[in-house]
Design a protein around this motif. Structure first.
Motif, PDB file in Angstrom:
ATOM      1  N   GLU A 149       0.695  -1.095  -0.129  1.00  0.00           N
ATOM      2  CA  GLU A 149      -0.049  -0.059  -0.103  1.00  0.00           C
ATOM      3  C   GLU A 149       0.872   1.293  -0.007  1.00  0.00           C
ATOM      4  O   GLU A 149       0.481   2.464  -0.471  1.00  0.00           O
ATOM      5  CB  GLU A 149      -0.881  -0.078   1.277  1.00  0.00           C
ATOM      6  N   ALA A 150       2.107   1.303   0.627  1.00  0.00           N
ATOM      7  CA  ALA A 150       3.141   2.266   0.450  1.00  0.00           C
ATOM      8  C   ALA A 150       3.772   2.386  -0.806  1.00  0.00           C
ATOM      9  O   ALA A 150       4.670   3.352  -0.824  1.00  0.00           O
ATOM     10  CB  ALA A 150       4.135   2.240   1.848  1.00  0.00           C
ATOM     11  N   GLY A 151       3.640   1.400  -1.549  1.00  0.00           N
ATOM     12  CA  GLY A 151       4.158   1.528  -3.003  1.00  0.00           C
ATOM     13  C   GLY A 151       5.521   0.893  -3.159  1.00  0.00           C
ATOM     14  O   GLY A 151       6.171   1.189  -4.013  1.00  0.00           O
ATOM     15  N   LYS A 152       5.839  -0.264  -2.122  1.00  0.00           N
ATOM     16  CA  LYS A 152       6.845  -0.896  -2.183  1.00  0.00           C
ATOM     17  C   LYS A 152       6.693  -2.157  -3.047  1.00  0.00           C
ATOM     18  O   LYS A 152       5.713  -2.747  -2.693  1.00  0.00           O
ATOM     19  CB  LYS A 152       7.648  -1.006  -0.799  1.00  0.00           C
ATOM     20  N   HIS A 153       7.961  -2.535  -3.757  1.00  0.00           N
ATOM     21  CA  HIS A 153       7.683  -4.237  -3.912  1.00  0.00           C
ATOM     22  C   HIS A 153       8.145  -4.910  -2.833  1.00  0.00           C
ATOM     23  O   HIS A 153       8.994  -4.344  -1.920  1.00  0.00           O
ATOM     24  CB  HIS A 153       8.696  -4.238  -5.172  1.00  0.00           C
ATOM     25  N   VAL A 154       7.728  -6.240  -2.760  1.00  0.00           N
ATOM     26  CA  VAL A 154       7.982  -6.960  -1.304  1.00  0.00           C
ATOM     27  C   VAL A 154       8.403  -8.318  -1.663  1.00  0.00           C
ATOM     28  O   VAL A 154       7.751  -8.919  -2.611  1.00  0.00           O
ATOM     29  CB  VAL A 154       6.623  -7.107  -0.697  1.00  0.00           C
ATOM     30  N   LEU A 155       9.399  -8.713  -1.112  1.00  0.00           N
ATOM     31  CA  LEU A 155       9.703 -10.080  -0.969  1.00  0.00           C
ATOM     32  C   LEU A 155       9.800 -10.735   0.316  1.00  0.00           C
ATOM     33  O   LEU A 155      10.367 -10.088   1.469  1.00  0.00           O
ATOM     34  CB  LEU A 155      11.436 -10.468  -1.502  1.00  0.00           C
ATOM     35  N   CYS A 156       8.631 -11.363   0.665  1.00  0.00           N
ATOM     36  CA  CYS A 156       8.251 -11.968   1.848  1.00  0.00           C
ATOM     37  C   CYS A 156       8.767 -13.298   2.049  1.00  0.00           C
ATOM     38  O   CYS A 156       8.819 -14.098   1.190  1.00  0.00           O
ATOM     39  CB  CYS A 156       6.766 -12.038   2.131  1.00  0.00           C
ATOM     40  N   GLU A 157       9.461 -13.657   3.373  1.00  0.00           N
ATOM     41  CA  GLU A 157       9.910 -15.069   3.599  1.00  0.00           C
ATOM     42  C   GLU A 157       8.907 -15.972   3.574  1.00  0.00           C
ATOM     43  O   GLU A 157       7.678 -15.650   3.953  1.00  0.00           O
ATOM     44  CB  GLU A 157      10.605 -15.020   4.989  1.00  0.00           C
ATOM     45  N   LYS A 158       9.016 -17.102   3.229  1.00  0.00           N
ATOM     46  CA  LYS A 158       8.412 -18.223   3.338  1.00  0.00           C
ATOM     47  C   LYS A 158       7.864 -18.436   4.814  1.00  0.00           C
ATOM     48  O   LYS A 158       8.458 -18.379   5.686  1.00  0.00           O
ATOM     49  CB  LYS A 158       8.839 -19.543   2.613  1.00  0.00           C
ATOM     50  N   PRO A 159       6.612 -19.202   4.736  1.00  0.00           N
ATOM     51  CA  PRO A 159       5.640 -19.269   3.898  1.00  0.00           C
ATOM     52  C   PRO A 159       4.781 -17.981   3.770  1.00  0.00           C
ATOM     53  O   PRO A 159       5.060 -16.882   4.391  1.00  0.00           O
ATOM     54  CB  PRO A 159       4.404 -20.212   4.621  1.00  0.00           C
ATOM     55  N   MET A 160       3.925 -17.929   2.826  1.00  0.00           N
ATOM     56  CA  MET A 160       3.376 -16.370   2.478  1.00  0.00           C
ATOM     57  C   MET A 160       2.764 -15.810   3.561  1.00  0.00           C
ATOM     58  O   MET A 160       2.835 -14.702   3.605  1.00  0.00           O
ATOM     59  CB  MET A 160       2.418 -16.605   1.271  1.00  0.00           C
ATOM     60  N   ALA A 161       2.111 -16.922   4.214  1.00  0.00           N
ATOM     61  CA  ALA A 161       1.379 -16.021   5.387  1.00  0.00           C
ATOM     62  C   ALA A 161       1.024 -17.288   6.460  1.00  0.00           C
ATOM     63  O   ALA A 161       1.178 -18.652   5.966  1.00  0.00           O
ATOM     64  CB  ALA A 161       0.026 -15.415   5.095  1.00  0.00           C
ATOM     65  N   LYS A 162       0.446 -16.803   7.579  1.00  0.00           N
ATOM     66  CA  LYS A 162       0.222 -17.816   8.554  1.00  0.00           C
ATOM     67  C   LYS A 162      -1.087 -18.676   8.182  1.00  0.00           C
ATOM     68  O   LYS A 162      -1.266 -19.772   8.528  1.00  0.00           O
ATOM     69  CB  LYS A 162       0.102 -17.323   9.894  1.00  0.00           C
ATOM     70  N   THR A 163      -2.068 -17.875   7.549  1.00  0.00           N
ATOM     71  CA  THR A 163      -3.143 -18.519   7.095  1.00  0.00           C
ATOM     72  C   THR A 163      -3.432 -18.299   5.534  1.00  0.00           C
ATOM     73  O   THR A 163      -3.001 -17.271   4.968  1.00  0.00           O
ATOM     74  CB  THR A 163      -4.439 -17.978   7.767  1.00  0.00           C
ATOM     75  N   ALA A 164      -4.319 -19.128   4.837  1.00  0.00           N
ATOM     76  CA  ALA A 164      -4.511 -19.075   3.473  1.00  0.00           C
ATOM     77  C   ALA A 164      -5.287 -17.806   3.242  1.00  0.00           C
ATOM     78  O   ALA A 164      -5.177 -16.958   2.313  1.00  0.00           O
ATOM     79  CB  ALA A 164      -5.361 -20.144   2.887  1.00  0.00           C
ATOM     80  N   ALA A 165      -6.189 -17.238   4.135  1.00  0.00           N
ATOM     81  CA  ALA A 165      -6.942 -16.053   4.094  1.00  0.00           C
ATOM     82  C   ALA A 165      -6.213 -15.164   3.885  1.00  0.00           C
ATOM     83  O   ALA A 165      -6.262 -13.996   3.323  1.00  0.00           O
ATOM     84  CB  ALA A 165      -8.166 -16.026   5.189  1.00  0.00           C
ATOM     85  N   ASP A 166      -5.111 -14.967   4.678  1.00  0.00           N
ATOM     86  CA  ASP A 166      -4.114 -13.705   4.768  1.00  0.00           C
ATOM     87  C   ASP A 166      -3.300 -13.982   3.445  1.00  0.00           C
ATOM     88  O   ASP A 166      -3.009 -12.680   2.995  1.00  0.00           O
ATOM     89  CB  ASP A 166      -3.127 -13.920   5.885  1.00  0.00           C
TER      90      ASP A 166
END
Length: 361
Positions: free
Chosen positions: A90-107
């Motif tokens: 939302e702040a206009g940044k590209h993101v590389l997030c460490e695995k897993p994508m999120a704690k939940t599938a909804a997130d």
């Protein structure tokens, strides 16, 4: 864009062990901001990896207000991946997030939706795709050398290597144990090799069999059974819409001599392949069975194994920064990572309910 300006959120183990050392090898990137709840860790990261004028933060929202930062690396516990990633996008940044994508599938789905809406790049840290053997096998699969891959095994088995630091044993922070930690890498490799992201049914089981062992033998010293709130093992059968099957095995502690991590075995109509003893292909030719082992080393000279740029984490960093700078396609897409998270969550759900989980794709 002369150099891609990177901010690191979370300056703990994975940032120091992978992200920051690998980014330091990328000439087109510079680390200009560091954030951690323990300010001392951010200061240490700046001293070791940052530019002279790099900023240090305790609050990631303050970092995101810096409009000169192009990229954010999210290196925090699983439960904060979505919150931080979405705020960065939302702040206009590209993101590389460490695995897993999120704690939940909804997130994970929310992360994907925001990436699409903002038009910013989002990738997930599945660095095992960048290993030399993985890239070779992926090319063979893409070229059709294995034919139709209808059965795969995803391996993530440790005999006794339970991570005892940080929040690895905390289910609230992580969402699970070896399944979401190392099983996620093996599953990602299997889906990628098969180029198959349409699961149909998941039947899984998690176990808490060795977690309560006192004074256990362990690579990093005995764990505290009272703090071991996640599973010690998890196993699953995944069937895909096209009829293919995947068996996933993951464990931090298992009475087994067959130990493999972030590896796959693939079985196709033309040939099979596995990473059990190096990279091996097997099949039938001229009415005879064969096994071919691929030589992945670049040496051949005494006392010299060859110069190589095959460090998977470094290659991940170079490829990611290049994709941002040159607006090229990602190797790991958020759509692919979302399917991994959906399957992992289905395995946990199946174990809780004792029933198979059906997907409606």
């Amino acid at each position: 864009m002369s150099k891609v300006r990177v901010g690191i959120i979370g300056c703990g183990g994975i940032a120091n062990g992978k992200h920051m050392p690998s980014l330091a090898t990328v000439n087109d990137a510079e680390m200009v901001a560091f954030c951690d709840l323990e300010i001392g860790r951010a200061e240490e990261a700046k001293a070791k990896f940052g530019t002279a004028d790099a900023a240090v933060y305790e609050d990631y929202t303050s970092m995101l207000s810096d409009s000169t930062i192009d990229v954010i690396h999210v290196c925090t516990p699983n439960d904060s991946h979505a919150e931080i990633t979405i705020a960065a996008l939302e702040a206009g940044k590209h993101v590389l997030c460490e695995k897993p994508m999120a704690k939940t599938a909804a997130d994970a789905r929310r992360m994907l939706e925001v990436a699409k809406r903002t038009g910013k790049k989002l990738s997930i840290g599945y660095q095992n795709r960048y290993r030399a053997d993985s890239r070779y096998l992926k090319q063979a699969c893409s070229d059709g050398e294995l034919g139709e891959i209808y059965y795969a095994k995803a391996h993530a088995i440790r005999r006794r290597a339970v991570p005892t630091w940080g929040v690895f044993l905390d289910e609230e922070k992580q969402g699970g144990g070896p399944l979401i930690d190392i099983g996620t890498h093996a599953l990602d490799l299997a889906l990628w090799m098969m180029d198959n992201y349409k699961p149909k049914t998941v039947l899984g089981r998690t176990y808490h069999k060795l977690s309560q062992t006192e004074n256990a033998a362990n690579a990093w010293g005995p764990w505290d059974p009272a703090k071991f709130t996640v599973e010690d093992s998890a196993f699953a059968m995944i069937t895909m819409e096209n009829g293919a099957s995947i068996v996933l095995e993951s464990s931090w502690a298992l009475n087994s001599l067959e130990v493999d991590e972030a590896k796959v075995s693939l079985h196709g109509t033309k040939a099979g392949a596995d990473m059990k003893d190096g990279l091996r292909f097997n099949g039938e030719h001229n009415s005879r069975l064969y096994v071919n082992k691929v030589e992945m080393n670049s040496g051949g000279v005494a006392f010299y194994d060859g110069a190589s740029s095959d460090n998977a984490s470094d290659l991940e960093a170079h490829t990611w920064i290049s994709a941002v700078k040159n607006d090229t396609d990602l190797v790991v897409t958020p759509e692919q990572a979302l399917v991994v998270s959906e399957i992992l969550e289905a395995i946990y759900e199946s174990s809780r309910t004792g029933k198979a989980v059906e997907f409606n794709n």
